[in-house]
Design an enzyme around this catalytic site. Structure first.
Site, PDB file in Angstrom:
ATOM      1  N   THR A 199     -13.611  36.957  61.205  1.00  0.00           N
ATOM      2  CA  THR A 199     -13.464  36.028  60.076  1.00  0.00           C
ATOM      3  C   THR A 199     -14.488  34.914  60.270  1.00  0.00           C
ATOM      4  OG1 THR A 199     -11.821  34.712  61.239  1.00  0.00           O
ATOM      5  CG2 THR A 199     -10.988  36.469  59.847  1.00  0.00           C
ATOM      6  N   GLU A 343      -9.491  40.030  56.263  1.00  0.00           N
ATOM      7  CA  GLU A 343      -8.295  40.793  56.629  1.00  0.00           C
ATOM      8  C   GLU A 343      -7.875  41.794  55.554  1.00  0.00           C
ATOM      9  OE1 GLU A 343      -8.808  37.609  56.927  1.00  0.00           O
ATOM     10  OE2 GLU A 343      -7.766  36.686  58.614  1.00  0.00           O
ATOM     11  N   LYS A 455      -1.465  16.599  50.285  1.00  0.00           N
ATOM     12  CA  LYS A 455      -0.033  16.296  50.216  1.00  0.00           C
ATOM     13  C   LYS A 455       0.129  14.797  49.981  1.00  0.00           C
ATOM     14  CE  LYS A 455       0.718  20.231  53.130  1.00  0.00           C
ATOM     15  NZ  LYS A 455      -0.527  20.441  53.871  1.00  0.00           N
ATOM     16  N   TRP A 460       2.181  18.059  45.878  1.00  0.00           N
ATOM     17  CA  TRP A 460       0.949  18.727  46.263  1.00  0.00           C
ATOM     18  C   TRP A 460      -0.101  18.580  45.164  1.00  0.00           C
ATOM     19  CZ3 TRP A 460       1.920  24.018  49.119  1.00  0.00           C
ATOM     20  CH2 TRP A 460       2.652  23.755  50.284  1.00  0.00           C
TER      21      TRP A 460
HETATM   22  P1  ADP Z   1     -12.783  32.493  56.057  1.00  0.00           P
HETATM   23  O1  ADP Z   1     -11.286  32.450  55.942  1.00  0.00           O
HETATM   24  O2  ADP Z   1     -13.240  32.149  57.411  1.00  0.00           O
HETATM   25  O3  ADP Z   1     -13.505  31.719  54.960  1.00  0.00           O
HETATM   26  P2  ADP Z   1     -12.996  34.972  54.636  1.00  0.00           P
HETATM   27  O4  ADP Z   1     -14.343  35.277  54.113  1.00  0.00           O
HETATM   28  O5  ADP Z   1     -12.150  36.069  55.107  1.00  0.00           O
HETATM   29  O6  ADP Z   1     -13.210  33.989  55.829  1.00  0.00           O
HETATM   30  O7  ADP Z   1     -12.265  34.104  53.537  1.00  0.00           O
HETATM   31  C1  ADP Z   1     -11.070  34.451  52.893  1.00  0.00           C
HETATM   32  C2  ADP Z   1     -10.582  33.293  52.087  1.00  0.00           C
HETATM   33  O8  ADP Z   1     -11.521  32.936  51.066  1.00  0.00           O
HETATM   34  C3  ADP Z   1      -9.315  33.544  51.328  1.00  0.00           C
HETATM   35  O9  ADP Z   1      -8.190  33.422  52.161  1.00  0.00           O
HETATM   36  C4  ADP Z   1      -9.363  32.450  50.265  1.00  0.00           C
HETATM   37  O10 ADP Z   1      -8.934  31.205  50.763  1.00  0.00           O
HETATM   38  C5  ADP Z   1     -10.828  32.361  49.960  1.00  0.00           C
HETATM   39  N1  ADP Z   1     -11.130  33.105  48.732  1.00  0.00           N
HETATM   40  C6  ADP Z   1     -11.696  34.318  48.611  1.00  0.00           C
HETATM   41  N2  ADP Z   1     -11.837  34.654  47.313  1.00  0.00           N
HETATM   42  C7  ADP Z   1     -11.342  33.640  46.575  1.00  0.00           C
HETATM   43  C8  ADP Z   1     -11.192  33.389  45.173  1.00  0.00           C
HETATM   44  N3  ADP Z   1     -11.607  34.236  44.250  1.00  0.00           N
HETATM   45  N4  ADP Z   1     -10.601  32.219  44.812  1.00  0.00           N
HETATM   46  C9  ADP Z   1     -10.192  31.324  45.729  1.00  0.00           C
HETATM   47  N5  ADP Z   1     -10.311  31.501  47.051  1.00  0.00           N
HETATM   48  C10 ADP Z   1     -10.880  32.641  47.471  1.00  0.00           C
END
Ligand code: ADP
Length: 560
Positions: A199, A343, A455, A460
């Protein structure tokens, strides 16, 4: 009663064979920055993947599930590695070339990578790390680059008694047979690891996800469904999302299934070259994070270019501001939002509106994160331990499960997979860390990451909602909102804003603009105009950095 069906393992090997034979004439087109891109057919790429597998096994002695890492841009060699490594039974480990050096070192050592395939242009990045990567025995260099730093690192490793061998990619594969059957591909367990990816660590330490052959196969089929990206051999997709960012969202595997040609930008990721690629090669689809599309929009405003071939674009990785979608609608390019994570392989949702709606009725659906495909089940964990109804209002943390969703991370104590309680529920669902609601017809709207929610006095505030509202102002190029400590309310939003060139909107005007769109108590009183929003290694707003800048007093904040 047992079924009477054949049990054929779902493997990357089968995708490779299918692509190079049935779709042998489709192409991987790699941008070179010169007058002509490099063009290789799927048949050629498959042949070269077969040669690479032969070289890795015979010349470098890669066996079993050893890890072979890539530190490569999006290009033909990277596609070859995508197929050769998993299909020979080894594990492809894509390295994020934008990570800080100490994180890269940690990740390579954690995965115990034995080989690194690296673009020559990235040697200045890899070479200084090599003395700290004792598991790496071979470096394979693809494409041109200055070898001085590498030679020094190799000498240092030899002097330290931990030698490392260097090979040139083309020389290594040259002369080996290209026919698929010339390599003795092992019959693999579809549940074994094919590829791994860490990640990007936006909110914490990087964690390793190991995708199986089966999960990649099923995910590729979903990517190809019309309710997802739905591409065919009539299409060319511009894959801007890096191959180290969740397997370029699964596109290289999916395209080999259906014969979609791939347009690969290599290291030419700036808005100018991207615009040129689109105009010259006329891709019908593209995939990238919002930052890329923001950058391209500014470029097009300066120097108009024809983007209309690219009728469909998949945008994800962070929330797509509705204003961005509108701007591209006007250019004849339809952005379709997708949500996912490392994931989840990553496809978790896509925002195609339901059938039979007018453009106006479809809009509220388009701006959601989208609906879940058949392979992804979802639930929303409420604050009291129960699960929320799908009423479009009851918010909570999104949890998902499915055949391409991780059930654990790679490499806990004794190399056992590990399942931190904040990431996996007791009954095995993935806790996404994303907060949102699901509508009765199954559309997900994310309001925030749990760690980014503000918060304020027991209520929120969604940072994403504030950002989207701000980015709809014509003077605002980018806006990132973070929580900062507040004496009275616990936390309050701080708005950091990047103004467009020559724009003059003041804080009072922006505040007024927001007040017309969102609840008054949510409107920030702390404002800061910044030159750029800090970004993570995959182009997301880096809110950890903004919070730190604020805490360290580095931001010029106006309170009103
Ligand atoms: P990291 O968590 O380190 O940024 P990832 O690339 O796996 O690595 O990121 C996943 C996260 O990206 C998701 O859990 C979410 O928070 C965000 N995300 C992905 N696509 C979207 C989307 N279309 N809208 C909002 N958030 C998004």
């Amino acid at each position: 009663m047992l079924s009477t069906m054949q049990d054929v393992p779902l493997t990357v090997t089968r995708i490779l064979h299918h692509g190079m034979t049935i779709h042998g004439t489709s192409q991987v087109i790699t941008w070179t920055g010169g007058s002509e891109p490099q063009r290789r057919s799927f048949a050629e790429v498959g042949g070269r993947a077969t040669q690479l597998a032969g070289a890795l096994r015979d010349a470098l002695g890669v066996t079993g599930d050893e890890r072979v890492a890539t530190l490569l841009w999006n290009n033909s060699e990277h596609v070859e590695a995508y197929f050769a490594i998993p299909a020979m039974g080894a594990v492809l480990h894509t390295l994020n070339l934008r990570l800080p050096p100490e994180q890269l070192v940690w990740i390579v050592n954690h995965a115990a990578d034995r080989v690194v395939i690296v673009n020559g242009s990235l040697l200045p990045l890899l070479a200084p790390l090599l003395p700290h990567l004792p598991t790496v025995e071979h470096v394979v260099v693809a494409g041109p680059g200055d070898r001085t730093a590498l030679d020094e690192a190799v000498a240092a490793r030899t002097a330290a008694g931990v030698p490392v061998q260097v090979h040139a990619y083309e020389e290594l594969i040259a002369g080996r047979p290209t026919a698929f059957d010339a390599f003795d591909w092992p019959e693999l367990d579809e549940r074994s690891a094919a590829a791994m990816c860490y990640t990007s660590g936006t909110t914490g330490d990087p964690k390793g996800v190991a995708f199986s052959h089966r999960s990649i196969y099923l995910h590729s089929m979903q990517v190809n469904m019309a309710e997802s990206m739905g591409l065919t051999d009539q299409d060319t997709t511009l894959i801007v999302v890096p191959q180290f960012h969740v397997n370029a969202w699964g596109l290289p595997h999916a395209t080999f299934m259906t014969g979609v040609s791939m347009l690969m930008p290599d290291r030419f990721l700036q808005p100018g070259p991207l615009a040129e690629m689109i105009e010259r090669e006329r891709p019908t689809h593209a995939a990238a994070v919002p930052t890329i599309w923001q950058g391209l929009l500014a470029e097009i405003a300066d120097r108009p270019r024809d983007l209309t071939s690219m009728a469909r674009v998949t945008i994800g990785g962070s929330a797509c501001p509705p204003a961005l979608m509108e701007a591209y609608d006007k250019l004849g390019v339809r952005l379709c939002q997708a949500w996912g994570m490392t994931e989840t392989s990553p496809l978790g949702t896509m925002s195609h509106p339901p059938a039979g709606l007018t453009a106006e009725e479809a809009w509220p659906y388009r701006v959601t994160q989208g609906r879940f495909p058949a392979g992804v089940e979802a639930r929303v964990a409420g604050p009291d331990g129960g699960f929320q109804p799908w009423d479009g209002e009851s918010a909570g943390e999104l949890e998902v499960r499915g055949p391409w969703v991780a059930g654990a991370y790679y490499g806990g104590a004794g190399d056992e997979p590990f399942r931190p309680a904040d990431k996996f529920s007791e009954d095995g669902w993935l806790r996404t860390g994303d907060v949102g609601v699901i509508s009765p017809d199954g559309y997900l709207t994310l309001t925030d990451r749990a760690k980014d929610v503000i918060k304020s006095g027991g209520e929120w505030i969604s940072s994403v909602e504030l950002e989207n509202a701000l980015m709809a102002h014509p003077d605002v190029a980018e806006a990132a909102v973070v929580a900062v400590p507040d004496e009275r309310w616990g936390e309050r939003p701080l708005a950091t804003v990047v103004l467009r060139e020559g724009a003059s909107a003041g804080y009072a005007e922006l505040k007024e603009f927001l007040a017309g769109k969102i609840a008054k108590w949510q409107v920030p009183e702390r404002w800061s105009v910044v030159a750029a929003v800090p970004k993570t290694s995959v182009g997301k707003f880096d809110k950890k950095v903004i919070r730190k800048q604020y805490a360290d007093g580095e931001l010029d904040v106006t309170r009103l």
